[in-house]
Scaffold this active site. Structure first.
Site, PDB file in Angstrom:
ATOM      1  N   TYR A  23      14.341  -1.979  16.710  1.00 34.59           N
ATOM      2  CA  TYR A  23      14.189  -2.055  15.238  1.00 34.59           C
ATOM      3  C   TYR A  23      15.377  -2.815  14.654  1.00 34.59           C
ATOM      4  O   TYR A  23      15.193  -3.696  13.805  1.00 34.59           O
ATOM      5  CB  TYR A  23      14.078  -0.653  14.623  1.00 34.59           C
ATOM      6  CG  TYR A  23      13.942  -0.703  13.108  1.00 34.59           C
ATOM      7  CD1 TYR A  23      12.801  -1.261  12.514  1.00 34.59           C
ATOM      8  CD2 TYR A  23      14.955  -0.229  12.270  1.00 34.59           C
ATOM      9  CE1 TYR A  23      12.694  -1.335  11.126  1.00 34.59           C
ATOM     10  CE2 TYR A  23      14.841  -0.293  10.889  1.00 34.59           C
ATOM     11  CZ  TYR A  23      13.705  -0.854  10.323  1.00 34.59           C
ATOM     12  OH  TYR A  23      13.586  -0.940   8.947  1.00 34.59           O
TER      13      TYR A  23
ATOM     14  N   THR B  56       0.800  -1.227   0.000  1.00 31.31           N
ATOM     15  CA  THR B  56       0.000   0.000   0.000  1.00 31.31           C
ATOM     16  C   THR B  56       0.831   1.275   0.000  1.00 31.31           C
ATOM     17  O   THR B  56       0.277   2.366  -0.124  1.00 31.31           O
ATOM     18  CB  THR B  56      -0.938   0.037   1.222  1.00 31.31           C
ATOM     19  OG1 THR B  56      -0.138  -0.159   2.394  1.00 31.31           O
ATOM     20  CG2 THR B  56      -2.011  -1.031   1.142  1.00 31.31           C
TER      21      THR B  56
ATOM     22  N   ASP C 282      -3.713  -8.130   8.664  1.00 36.18           N
ATOM     23  CA  ASP C 282      -2.653  -7.613   9.525  1.00 36.18           C
ATOM     24  C   ASP C 282      -1.664  -8.753   9.729  1.00 36.18           C
ATOM     25  O   ASP C 282      -2.049  -9.815  10.233  1.00 36.18           O
ATOM     26  CB  ASP C 282      -3.256  -7.161  10.860  1.00 36.18           C
ATOM     27  CG  ASP C 282      -2.236  -6.477  11.759  1.00 36.18           C
ATOM     28  OD1 ASP C 282      -1.046  -6.856  11.726  1.00 36.18           O
ATOM     29  OD2 ASP C 282      -2.642  -5.559  12.498  1.00 36.18           O
ATOM     30  N   VAL C 283      -0.408  -8.557   9.334  1.00 34.54           N
ATOM     31  CA  VAL C 283       0.568  -9.663   9.417  1.00 34.54           C
ATOM     32  C   VAL C 283       0.785 -10.143  10.856  1.00 34.54           C
ATOM     33  O   VAL C 283       1.288 -11.245  11.058  1.00 34.54           O
ATOM     34  CB  VAL C 283       1.938  -9.316   8.780  1.00 34.54           C
ATOM     35  CG1 VAL C 283       1.814  -9.055   7.290  1.00 34.54           C
ATOM     36  CG2 VAL C 283       2.612  -8.146   9.482  1.00 34.54           C
TER      37      VAL C 283
ATOM     38  N   PRO D 244      18.192  -2.243   2.492  1.00 34.08           N
ATOM     39  CA  PRO D 244      18.381  -0.839   2.094  1.00 34.08           C
ATOM     40  C   PRO D 244      18.819   0.055   3.251  1.00 34.08           C
ATOM     41  O   PRO D 244      18.519  -0.211   4.416  1.00 34.08           O
ATOM     42  CB  PRO D 244      16.978  -0.406   1.621  1.00 34.08           C
ATOM     43  CG  PRO D 244      16.149  -1.664   1.563  1.00 34.08           C
ATOM     44  CD  PRO D 244      16.766  -2.604   2.542  1.00 34.08           C
TER      45      PRO D 244
HETATM   46  P1  NDP Z   1       6.096   2.306   4.318  1.00 34.96           P
HETATM   47  O1  NDP Z   1       5.672   2.760   5.670  1.00 34.96           O
HETATM   48  O2  NDP Z   1       5.943   3.228   3.167  1.00 34.96           O
HETATM   49  O3  NDP Z   1       5.389   0.916   3.960  1.00 34.96           O
HETATM   50  C1  NDP Z   1       5.196  -0.073   4.938  1.00 34.96           C
HETATM   51  C2  NDP Z   1       4.221  -1.089   4.392  1.00 34.96           C
HETATM   52  O4  NDP Z   1       4.083  -2.148   5.370  1.00 34.96           O
HETATM   53  C3  NDP Z   1       2.841  -0.508   4.151  1.00 34.96           C
HETATM   54  O5  NDP Z   1       2.357  -0.964   2.911  1.00 34.96           O
HETATM   55  C4  NDP Z   1       2.008  -1.071   5.286  1.00 34.96           C
HETATM   56  O6  NDP Z   1       0.679  -1.320   4.836  1.00 34.96           O
HETATM   57  C5  NDP Z   1       2.704  -2.396   5.578  1.00 34.96           C
HETATM   58  N1  NDP Z   1       2.464  -2.811   6.946  1.00 34.96           N
HETATM   59  C6  NDP Z   1       2.899  -2.186   8.073  1.00 34.96           C
HETATM   60  N2  NDP Z   1       2.415  -2.810   9.164  1.00 34.96           N
HETATM   61  C7  NDP Z   1       1.644  -3.836   8.716  1.00 34.96           C
HETATM   62  C8  NDP Z   1       0.869  -4.813   9.347  1.00 34.96           C
HETATM   63  N3  NDP Z   1       0.769  -4.875  10.685  1.00 34.96           N
HETATM   64  N4  NDP Z   1       0.196  -5.715   8.598  1.00 34.96           N
HETATM   65  C9  NDP Z   1       0.275  -5.656   7.246  1.00 34.96           C
HETATM   66  N5  NDP Z   1       1.006  -4.760   6.569  1.00 34.96           N
HETATM   67  C10 NDP Z   1       1.676  -3.836   7.304  1.00 34.96           C
HETATM   68  O7  NDP Z   1       7.648   1.895   4.491  1.00 34.96           O
HETATM   69  P2  NDP Z   1       8.721   1.259   3.486  1.00 34.96           P
HETATM   70  O8  NDP Z   1       8.156   1.043   2.146  1.00 34.96           O
HETATM   71  O9  NDP Z   1       9.942   2.065   3.630  1.00 34.96           O
HETATM   72  O10 NDP Z   1       8.985  -0.128   4.237  1.00 34.96           O
HETATM   73  C11 NDP Z   1       8.930  -1.386   3.590  1.00 34.96           C
HETATM   74  C12 NDP Z   1       9.997  -2.278   4.218  1.00 34.96           C
HETATM   75  O11 NDP Z   1      11.286  -1.734   3.966  1.00 34.96           O
HETATM   76  C13 NDP Z   1       9.892  -2.433   5.720  1.00 34.96           C
HETATM   77  O12 NDP Z   1      10.144  -3.778   6.062  1.00 34.96           O
HETATM   78  C14 NDP Z   1      11.010  -1.534   6.236  1.00 34.96           C
HETATM   79  O13 NDP Z   1      11.478  -1.946   7.491  1.00 34.96           O
HETATM   80  C15 NDP Z   1      12.037  -1.744   5.152  1.00 34.96           C
HETATM   81  N6  NDP Z   1      13.072  -0.734   5.048  1.00 34.96           N
HETATM   82  C16 NDP Z   1      12.763   0.584   4.866  1.00 34.96           C
HETATM   83  C17 NDP Z   1      13.764   1.519   4.762  1.00 34.96           C
HETATM   84  C18 NDP Z   1      13.500   2.974   4.637  1.00 34.96           C
HETATM   85  O14 NDP Z   1      14.415   3.793   4.879  1.00 34.96           O
HETATM   86  N7  NDP Z   1      12.296   3.390   4.253  1.00 34.96           N
HETATM   87  C19 NDP Z   1      15.177   1.115   4.785  1.00 34.96           C
HETATM   88  C20 NDP Z   1      15.391  -0.283   4.999  1.00 34.96           C
HETATM   89  C21 NDP Z   1      14.371  -1.163   5.099  1.00 34.96           C
HETATM   90  P3  NDP Z   1      -0.661  -1.003   5.667  1.00 34.96           P
HETATM   91  O15 NDP Z   1      -0.345   0.134   6.589  1.00 34.96           O
HETATM   92  O16 NDP Z   1      -1.678  -0.682   4.626  1.00 34.96           O
HETATM   93  O17 NDP Z   1      -0.939  -2.285   6.366  1.00 34.96           O
HETATM   94  C1  8X3 Z   2      15.397   1.766   7.634  1.00 37.00           C
HETATM   95  C2  8X3 Z   2      16.746   2.383   7.525  1.00 37.00           C
HETATM   96  O1  8X3 Z   2      18.573   3.517   8.870  1.00 37.00           O
HETATM   97  O2  8X3 Z   2      16.307   4.298   9.211  1.00 37.00           O
HETATM   98  O3  8X3 Z   2      15.480   0.403   7.878  1.00 37.00           O
HETATM   99  O4  8X3 Z   2      16.998   2.185  10.094  1.00 37.00           O
HETATM  100  S1  8X3 Z   2      17.161   3.112   9.007  1.00 37.00           S
END
Ligand code: NDP
Ligand code: 8X3
Length: 252
Positions: free
Chosen positions: A153, A13, A60-61, A183
């Site tokens: 985290y 999403t 919800d995961v 990432p």
């Molecule tokens: P966003 O917040 O943009 O996206 C997070 C997604 O996870 C949403 O689609 C949300 O969907 C879903 N989500 C969160 N909680 C739940 C839940 N309880 N059940 C089902 N779905 C859930 O963040 P990112 O796109 O950045 O994050 C995606 C992944 O990348 C994560 O695992 C994050 O840890 C990882 N990541 C991100 C980085 C960054 O700097 N942004 C760097 C490194 C890793 P909805 O709320 O609709 O359920």
């Molecule tokens: C997301 C990257 O550096 O904010 O996983 O933890 S950081």
């Protein structure tokens, strides 16, 4: 239904998951899009429906019965999932361990670690029975290095790294590829969630540098999924050029 491969993406999403959905739809994948926000799932499915067959699952995961029942409810034509993108996850808070909130800790361990396990458990039987499939787990630079106040985290993402390696070993007899993508700073809704809706604080995280975009990670996911059958990309760490480590970032 065409002969395109089927990918299930959690967290479709927003951010990395949404960008991945858009790129895979344009590159010969049919998609099962997952997330809690049904309105966003429906809009994205409509957007992509000219390019690919798309279905959505809202769960919800953290809720294991919800996860397993949702995935079991897929019609037969969607059951043979070729690629699972375990992307759903977030940080909740950025506090020293002595003042961190138990609610935040539970959210991160339940979503990033246990949620990834629940989804994987529900998807694996069809991969194992066919001796084929590909799991991509989205970890983080926070799963390779610890930074101040990252404590739980980081622990959740170190767990993702360990699970990725463990999955690759256990699924080796079944010819299932397992990839970890880790990432650094990606500008998505991630920091807005981490700081509980404080958009100014979230924007500061990316101030003075060019961060990665969801599309940059989607690109790597597509690359990984399109290697020949005998090649698995095991582990990728990807950073903005301005970032050298979890804590060393060059800002203008
Ligand atoms: P966003 O917040 O943009 O996206 C997070 C997604 O996870 C949403 O689609 C949300 O969907 C879903 N989500 C969160 N909680 C739940 C839940 N309880 N059940 C089902 N779905 C859930 O963040 P990112 O796109 O950045 O994050 C995606 C992944 O990348 C994560 O695992 C994050 O840890 C990882 N990541 C991100 C980085 C960054 O700097 N942004 C760097 C490194 C890793 P909805 O709320 O609709 O359920
Ligand atoms: C997301 C990257 O550096 O904010 O996983 O933890 S950081």
């Amino acid at each position: 239904m065409s002969t395109k491969r089927i990918a299930l993406i959690t967290g479709a999403t927003s951010g990395i998951g949404e960008a991945t959905a858009r790129l895979l739809a344009a590159n010969q994948f049919n998609l099962i899009l997952c997330g809690r926000r049904q309105d966003r799932l429906a809009t994205l499915a409509t957007d992509l429906s000219k390019q690919a067959d798309v279905t959505t699952l809202s769960f919800d995961v953290r809720n294991e019965p919800e996860v397993s029942q949702s995935i079991a409810s897929l019609p037969a034509k969607w059951k043979n999932i070729d690629a699972l993108i375990n992307n759903a996850g977030n940080a909740h808070g950025l506090d020293p361990i002595q003042t961190g909130s138990i609610e935040d800790w539970d959210a991160m361990m339940d979503i990033n670690v246990k949620g990834l396990l629940y989804v994987t458990k529900a998807v694996l039987p069809s991969m194992v029975s066919r001796n084929q499939g590909h799991i991509i787990n989205i970890g983080s630079i926070a799963g390779k290095e610890i930074y101040g106040n990252g404590n739980v985290y980081c622990a959740s993402k170190f767990a993702v790294d360990a699970l990725t390696k463990g999955m690759r070993i256990d699924l080796n007899p079944h010819n299932i590829k397992v990839t970890g993508i880790h990432p650094g700073l990606v500008e998505t809704e991630f920091s807005i969630v981490r700081f509980k809706g404080d958009a100014d604080r979230a924007a500061n995280v990316y101030k003075g540098l060019e961060p990665l975009r969801g599309e940059d990670i989607a690109d790597l996911i597509l690359f990984t999924l399109t290697r020949p059958a005998h090649v698995v990309v095991a582990d990728l760490v990807v950073l903005p050029t301005a970032q050298a480590s979890a804590t060393v970032v060059r800002r203008n």
